[in-house]
Design a protein around this motif. Sequence first.
Motif: not given
Length: 505
Positions: A435-446, A481-490, A448-454
């Motif tokens: 489902k991908g990760i939104s741009a506002k959540d992407l910097p925080n995914i690493f 380590v880092w990440a790139t993402s597009k919602e509904n794409i991957g 601890r305990f961060y959830r993009t959608d609780a």
Amino acid sequence: MKLKTRIVISFFVIILEPLICASVAFWAFSQHQLNVMEEQYGIENASYDSLSNTAEVINSMTDDIAEELRETAKKDTKELENEDYLNRINGRLKEVHSYLLVREGNQIIYYGNENYSSELVKRLPPYASIEDENSEEAIDAQDNDGLYLGGTVQALVKQINFEKPDGTQGSVFIVSSILKTLPQLKALIKNMMISVVVILILTGLGLTWWIYRGVIAPLDKLRTATQKIKDGDLDFSITPEGVSEISDLCQDFEEMRQRLKETSEEKVQFDKESKELISNISHDLKTPITAIKGYVEGIMDGVANTPEKMDKYIHTIYNKANDMDRLINQLTFYTKMDTNRIPYTFNKISVTEFFNDCAEEIGMELESKGVEFNYSNYVGPEVLVIADAEQIKRVINNITSNSLKYMDSTRARRINLRVKDVGDFIQVEIEDNGKGISAKDLPNIFERFYRTDASRNSSKGGSGIGLSIVKKIMEDHGGKVWATSKENIGTVMYFVLRKYQEVYQ
């Protein structure tokens, strides 16, 4: 300014400043009083000696009266026997601390002071020889102008001699006490005493304020700050001020407060994270335990009455037990990571061999879950890295597990693993079509305990520490380590490791 310097300055100020100010005040008041004496007593070019020499001033103050008595002695000696006249003259003399004595022959016929000294009478000068300069009137006067009688008398005497028509000799004495203090000298002393008191008070107040501002006030602030810390209040700040030593103390105290506040906030955050971890682990353990319990009860109740069902039940129990084992291992690793006690074993690893083995293992697991897996390796067989194989495998498993957790089960699921050569590094890419990760959540995914959608993630489970473990392991390997993402794409997860290069000497 240092406290020692301030104390030394205070010592010199408290000595020199009153002396200087008192000297200036004395000069100003004395000049004023000398001007008054010149105007009032007719003393020309009055000096400081005029203030201290009472005899000189009193002698000047009685000159006019002495001149009047001389004229009277020349013109009419009967007036010198007139009590009213003598009282009037004596009244004027009293104003300047003097009085009259009139002698005829050897008798004192008039005394302007009842408390005159007998010693004074004994020491009065004798009659001077009289030269008759005015034969017509046969009256003459001769005087001793300003005779000082010392000893116990301490008086200044002016003598005016006269001779009566019958030939009787007499003298008029103006007796002045030189022990009396001049009004100007009294005023000067009074003004100086007041000035010294005022100067000392102002000096004391000034030094007190200076010391208070540099020492006492900062210490009061430190005392207040200490009380606040004692009460658990760390939301304040201390501005360095005062003398150098206390300013440094304030700075150290402020740094201590900041450290205490940071420690307190870290403790609060740690407690919060610990509670969240316990909640997440409890949720994650409950799911496989419930499944294991259900399948075991099915076997006990005879629901698995065929070999196929029995194999399915046992296989499911095995998988759920493995999930629990991975969860417990992850929790154990987290506690070691939090105390910086991760047991690394670094070795030279062949990139091609290592990732071929990882791809084979991961591919089998993903295919059993109905996930398409593709593996591409663009690195030569001679490329090596220094790494802990077990921990790098943990990184790959945590990333793939996280991808599986948030994949949409309504469409074909796919994970791609690519290993690339990028100069001095090898770069690993793990791509999913979730489902991908939104741009506002992407910097925080690493974190601890961060959830993009609780609300969504709570149903998926997960301890919330998988990607934070990935970040910690890569940092300890000198990679990132880092990440790139597009919602509904991957999403694509990247991490890099530095190549091993042989050093030739």
